[in-house]
Design a protein around this motif. Structure first.
Motif, PDB file in Angstrom:
ATOM      1  N   MET A 172       0.851  -1.178   0.000  1.00  0.00           N
ATOM      2  CA  MET A 172       0.000   0.000   0.000  1.00  0.00           C
ATOM      3  C   MET A 172       0.893   1.235   0.000  1.00  0.00           C
ATOM      4  O   MET A 172       1.716   1.437   0.912  1.00  0.00           O
ATOM      5  CB  MET A 172      -0.925   0.023   1.222  1.00  0.00           C
ATOM      6  CG  MET A 172      -1.956  -1.099   1.228  1.00  0.00           C
ATOM      7  SD  MET A 172      -3.187  -0.907   2.557  1.00  0.00           S
ATOM      8  CE  MET A 172      -4.088   0.540   1.979  1.00  0.00           C
ATOM      9  N   VAL A 173       0.722   2.047  -1.045  1.00  0.00           N
ATOM     10  CA  VAL A 173       1.594   3.202  -1.234  1.00  0.00           C
ATOM     11  C   VAL A 173       1.110   4.346  -0.361  1.00  0.00           C
ATOM     12  O   VAL A 173      -0.081   4.677  -0.353  1.00  0.00           O
ATOM     13  CB  VAL A 173       1.619   3.617  -2.721  1.00  0.00           C
ATOM     14  CG1 VAL A 173       2.494   4.851  -2.907  1.00  0.00           C
ATOM     15  CG2 VAL A 173       2.104   2.460  -3.576  1.00  0.00           C
ATOM     16  N   VAL A 174       2.042   4.958   0.346  1.00  0.00           N
ATOM     17  CA  VAL A 174       1.713   6.049   1.244  1.00  0.00           C
ATOM     18  C   VAL A 174       1.144   7.227   0.453  1.00  0.00           C
ATOM     19  O   VAL A 174       1.546   7.494  -0.678  1.00  0.00           O
ATOM     20  CB  VAL A 174       2.959   6.459   2.064  1.00  0.00           C
ATOM     21  CG1 VAL A 174       4.020   7.082   1.173  1.00  0.00           C
ATOM     22  CG2 VAL A 174       2.568   7.430   3.179  1.00  0.00           C
ATOM     23  N   ASN A 175       0.195   7.918   1.081  1.00  0.00           N
ATOM     24  CA  ASN A 175      -0.433   9.100   0.494  1.00  0.00           C
ATOM     25  C   ASN A 175      -1.161   8.811  -0.822  1.00  0.00           C
ATOM     26  O   ASN A 175      -1.409   9.721  -1.619  1.00  0.00           O
ATOM     27  CB  ASN A 175       0.590  10.224   0.270  1.00  0.00           C
ATOM     28  CG  ASN A 175       1.072  10.825   1.569  1.00  0.00           C
ATOM     29  OD1 ASN A 175       0.291  10.954   2.524  1.00  0.00           O
ATOM     30  ND2 ASN A 175       2.339  11.182   1.618  1.00  0.00           N
ATOM     31  N   HIS A 176      -1.513   7.533  -1.044  1.00  0.00           N
ATOM     32  CA  HIS A 176      -2.197   7.209  -2.289  1.00  0.00           C
ATOM     33  C   HIS A 176      -3.214   6.096  -2.114  1.00  0.00           C
ATOM     34  O   HIS A 176      -4.401   6.243  -2.426  1.00  0.00           O
ATOM     35  CB  HIS A 176      -1.183   6.833  -3.376  1.00  0.00           C
ATOM     36  CG  HIS A 176      -1.813   6.553  -4.705  1.00  0.00           C
ATOM     37  ND1 HIS A 176      -2.234   5.292  -5.089  1.00  0.00           N
ATOM     38  CD2 HIS A 176      -2.109   7.382  -5.732  1.00  0.00           C
ATOM     39  CE1 HIS A 176      -2.753   5.360  -6.289  1.00  0.00           C
ATOM     40  NE2 HIS A 176      -2.689   6.617  -6.719  1.00  0.00           N
ATOM     41  N   ASP A 177      -2.794   4.968  -1.617  1.00  0.00           N
ATOM     42  CA  ASP A 177      -3.645   3.792  -1.596  1.00  0.00           C
ATOM     43  C   ASP A 177      -4.546   3.781  -0.354  1.00  0.00           C
ATOM     44  O   ASP A 177      -4.111   4.156   0.754  1.00  0.00           O
ATOM     45  CB  ASP A 177      -2.792   2.515  -1.598  1.00  0.00           C
ATOM     46  CG  ASP A 177      -2.041   2.335  -2.906  1.00  0.00           C
ATOM     47  OD1 ASP A 177      -2.272   3.132  -3.827  1.00  0.00           O
ATOM     48  OD2 ASP A 177      -1.223   1.395  -2.986  1.00  0.00           O
ATOM     49  N   THR A 178      -5.787   3.319  -0.557  1.00  0.00           N
ATOM     50  CA  THR A 178      -6.724   3.051   0.548  1.00  0.00           C
ATOM     51  C   THR A 178      -7.506   1.791   0.196  1.00  0.00           C
ATOM     52  O   THR A 178      -7.579   1.386  -0.972  1.00  0.00           O
ATOM     53  CB  THR A 178      -7.720   4.206   0.758  1.00  0.00           C
ATOM     54  OG1 THR A 178      -8.478   4.407  -0.445  1.00  0.00           O
ATOM     55  CG2 THR A 178      -7.005   5.492   1.151  1.00  0.00           C
ATOM     56  N   VAL A 179      -8.069   1.174   1.221  1.00  0.00           N
ATOM     57  CA  VAL A 179      -8.929   0.008   1.006  1.00  0.00           C
ATOM     58  C   VAL A 179     -10.103   0.099   1.992  1.00  0.00           C
ATOM     59  O   VAL A 179      -9.927   0.463   3.159  1.00  0.00           O
ATOM     60  CB  VAL A 179      -8.140  -1.316   1.190  1.00  0.00           C
ATOM     61  CG1 VAL A 179      -7.575  -1.445   2.589  1.00  0.00           C
ATOM     62  CG2 VAL A 179      -9.014  -2.499   0.840  1.00  0.00           C
ATOM     63  N   THR A 180     -11.318  -0.198   1.482  1.00  0.00           N
ATOM     64  CA  THR A 180     -12.527  -0.152   2.312  1.00  0.00           C
ATOM     65  C   THR A 180     -13.252  -1.499   2.200  1.00  0.00           C
ATOM     66  O   THR A 180     -13.476  -1.996   1.087  1.00  0.00           O
ATOM     67  CB  THR A 180     -13.461   0.970   1.866  1.00  0.00           C
ATOM     68  OG1 THR A 180     -12.775   2.216   1.942  1.00  0.00           O
ATOM     69  CG2 THR A 180     -14.718   1.017   2.742  1.00  0.00           C
ATOM     70  N   VAL A 181     -13.597  -2.065   3.341  1.00  0.00           N
ATOM     71  CA  VAL A 181     -14.278  -3.363   3.391  1.00  0.00           C
ATOM     72  C   VAL A 181     -15.675  -3.153   4.000  1.00  0.00           C
ATOM     73  O   VAL A 181     -15.799  -2.614   5.110  1.00  0.00           O
ATOM     74  CB  VAL A 181     -13.474  -4.386   4.219  1.00  0.00           C
ATOM     75  CG1 VAL A 181     -14.168  -5.749   4.190  1.00  0.00           C
ATOM     76  CG2 VAL A 181     -12.037  -4.475   3.720  1.00  0.00           C
ATOM     77  N   THR A 182     -16.700  -3.556   3.259  1.00  0.00           N
ATOM     78  CA  THR A 182     -18.079  -3.458   3.765  1.00  0.00           C
ATOM     79  C   THR A 182     -18.770  -4.810   3.640  1.00  0.00           C
ATOM     80  O   THR A 182     -18.432  -5.612   2.773  1.00  0.00           O
ATOM     81  CB  THR A 182     -18.885  -2.406   2.978  1.00  0.00           C
ATOM     82  OG1 THR A 182     -18.956  -2.809   1.612  1.00  0.00           O
ATOM     83  CG2 THR A 182     -18.234  -1.031   3.067  1.00  0.00           C
ATOM     84  N   TRP A 183     -19.694  -5.060   4.569  1.00  0.00           N
ATOM     85  CA  TRP A 183     -20.507  -6.296   4.492  1.00  0.00           C
ATOM     86  C   TRP A 183     -21.751  -6.154   5.369  1.00  0.00           C
ATOM     87  O   TRP A 183     -21.833  -5.230   6.197  1.00  0.00           O
ATOM     88  CB  TRP A 183     -19.690  -7.512   4.895  1.00  0.00           C
ATOM     89  CG  TRP A 183     -19.413  -7.622   6.378  1.00  0.00           C
ATOM     90  CD1 TRP A 183     -20.161  -8.285   7.288  1.00  0.00           C
ATOM     91  CD2 TRP A 183     -18.326  -7.048   7.102  1.00  0.00           C
ATOM     92  NE1 TRP A 183     -19.636  -8.184   8.524  1.00  0.00           N
ATOM     93  CE2 TRP A 183     -18.464  -7.425   8.443  1.00  0.00           C
ATOM     94  CE3 TRP A 183     -17.219  -6.249   6.736  1.00  0.00           C
ATOM     95  CZ2 TRP A 183     -17.591  -7.035   9.427  1.00  0.00           C
ATOM     96  CZ3 TRP A 183     -16.335  -5.872   7.712  1.00  0.00           C
ATOM     97  CH2 TRP A 183     -16.506  -6.255   9.037  1.00  0.00           C
TER      98      TRP A 183
END
Length: 579
Positions: A536-547
């Protein structure tokens, strides 16, 4: 009555003294010059009984040694013609300084007078006491006979007029730096010093030729010494001169040699150039000498540079798992550089680097590298490689241009708790040794630790705070992103959501939204959701998990509705630690 026999007076002997040195003077003498004392004794027309001649030289400080002879008129007769003895009476050097002739009866058969001449030749010896100005004094001459009066006379005083011979040897400068294949002109001058009044005898000038010089034997020239003989070989020039007058012009020896490929970066000509001679022709041994070192020939010196750059592209800081590459480049001149050693020493802390065991060197294709011992690494007290030593040995550049050999040393920021952000990594030192201990010291300024490791933030969207009932559907959302205050990426990220038993996971509702993330996997079971991400690249990548998870009948009156979510990752790609 008694009467006495009448006394008959015969004609008396007389003597005439003279003296002269071999240099033509009667009052001084030089080393190896002779002073001849002559006593011309007049013999009357009769027989002189028991004729004795004695000459005694004066006592030291000056030292002379004598020989002698006599010459009688042809018609005279001498009873003991070889009756001569010598003695050392007045000095302690073993030189004869007294002569005695006992000729017995000497008869002059003629009617007139005849002459017998005694010649005593005194030679001034090659002794340090015989220095210029020393007064020798007068010799004593005694001439006696059995009947008749004796003759006692002193010769004229004289003194030492010449000092010991001396000389000076000088050379004209040669180029201080040379290249393999270039010609060098040598010019030496040997001069009898004019403070002396003595000539130099049996002069020998020895001029060694170093093994890195190829002499042109036809180029050897000797000036101002027509009687000189020259013996030339590939390793020696010898000039021999029978005699040099003390006031003569300097003897000049010149020659040309080419520098061959055996020369090293710093090279001194050895042994010394030497001139020897005798003080005078009578000297038994060759004692005086003068010498001078040959000029030092130095090839063009090596030149060297030190640079560094980190794998992140920055020169003033380094982050965990970055690689700092040090580049030591050495320019080798057209010659042979001997005993080349390169040492790089990392600073002792407070932040720690470690040298990677993959360092290498690169030499230009034409270079000849001996490399007898290779490379060694030395660890510090923390166990990190903090020093590297390259034992390169002899490096030869066979061509006219400047060739290079480069050393590449890789160092990484050690995975150590001491390596906190902004901690200092001090000056790096490089030492280059070559040719008889010559040392070049290069330094690289310090730099700082940029980031010691990545961190992350986990955001949870709220779920309903009001009481829920069994079978009520609930939605969950979790977001993960690297901390924007850091400059390091996150590696081997694992997000794990454990579903509690009072929630029933609707696996079809699991949705993972990515921003820039690549290389990810998602797995689900009724009790768990797990997302794996390589980087995960700093200041760029994000991930969101929903269920969605409905509440089931197992829920208790006061149960917590938030699943347990954990995130693990490595703060850098080289790190073994997991946060």
């Amino acid at each position: 009555m008694t009467t006495s026999a009448p006394t008959i007076q015969t004609d008396q002997i007389t003597a005439n003294l003279s003296q002269a040195s071999s240099s033509g003077y009667s009052d001084y003498i030089a080393i190896c010059d002779t002073m001849t004392f002559s006593a011309a004794v007049t013999i009357p027309a009769s027989t002189v009984n028991g004729l004795t001649f004695v000459l005694s030289l004066p006592q030291a400080p000056a030292y002379l040694s004598i020989t002698s002879n006599y010459v009688a008129s042809s018609d005279m007769t001498v009873e003991y013609p070889t009756g001569v003895t010598y003695a050392d009476v007045n000095n302690d050097k073993g030189y004869n300084d007294q002569v005695t002739w006992q000729l017995g009866n000497v008869t002059n058969p003629g009617t007139g007078t005849n002459i017998i001449t005694f010649n005593v030749i005194a030679t001034l010896q090659d002794q340090s006491a015989n220095s210029a100005g020393v007064t020798i004094g007068a010799a004593l001459v005694s001439i006696s006979q059995d009947y008749g009066s004796a003759i006692d006379q002193n010769t004229t005083e004289f003194y030492v007029g010449g000092t010991q011979g001396s000389g000076a040897l000088v050379f004209n400068p040669v180029p201080t730096t040379v290249q393999d294949g270039s010609d060098v002109y040598f010019d030496y001058k040997f001069t009898p010093e004019n403070t002396s009044t003595l000539d130099l005898h049996d002069v020998v000038i020895d001029l060694p030729v170093a093994d890195y010089l190829d002499i042109d034997t036809t180029s050897v020239v000797v000036l101002n010494a027509p009687s000189a003989t020259v013996d030339t070989s590939t390793s020696q020039i010898t000039v021999t001169i029978p005699k040099l007058v003390y006031s003569s012009a300097p003897v000049e020896v010149t020659w040309t040699a080419e520098i061959n490929d055996q020369i090293y970066t710093f090279e001194a000509c050895e042994p010394e150039v030497t001139a020897t001679w005798k003080n005078a022709a009578c000297s038994p041994d060759t004692e005086p000498s003068v010498s001078t070192p040959s000029p030092t020939l130095q090839t063009i010196d090596i030149n060297s540079t030190l640079s560094r750059v980190s794998s992140s592209g920055h020169a003033d800081y380094i982050s965990l798992c970055d690689i700092m590459t040090y580049n030591v480049t050495i320019g080798i001149p057209p010659s042979t550089t001997k005993d080349l050693k390169v040492t790089l020493i990392l600073p002792p802390g407070p932040a720690y680097m470690t040298i990677v065991v993959d360092s290498f060197y690169y030499a230009d294709a034409d270079m000849i590298v001996e490399f007898p011992k290779g490379v060694t690494y030395t660890a510090n007290s923390q166990g990190y490689n903090s020093q590297i030593d390259w034992d390169v040995g002899k490096v030869t550049n066979p061509h006219g241009g400047n060739e290079t050999i480069s050393f590449y040393i890789h160092a990484t920021l050690a995975n150590d708790v001491q390596n906190a952000p902004n901690s200092l990594i001090g000056q790096t030192d490089v030492y280059i040794l070559h040719d008889f201990g010559n040392t070049t010291h290069l330094t690289s300024k310090g730099y700082a630790v940029g980031d010691a490791g990545a961190t992350a933030s986990l955001i949870i969207n709220p779920v309903p705070a009001a009481p829920v009932q069994s079978t009520s559907p609930l939605s969950f959302e979790y977001s993960l992103q690297p901390d924007s205050s850091q400059s390091l990426d996150m590696h081997n990220v694992v997000i794990t959501a454990d579903i509690p038993e009072y929630l029933t996971l609707d696996e079809s509702s699991v949705l993972v939204n990515y921003n820039g993330v690549s290389q990810k996997t998602v797995t689900t079971t009724p009790s768990q959701i797990q997302v794996k991400i390589d980087t995960m690249v700093v200041n760029h990548d994000t991930v969101t998990v929903t269920w969605n998870s409905p509440v089931n009948v197992k829920i208790s009156t006061h149960a917590a509705l938030v699943p347990q979510v954990t995130v693990t990752y490595q703060p850098a790609s080289c790190s073994s630690q997991t946060k």
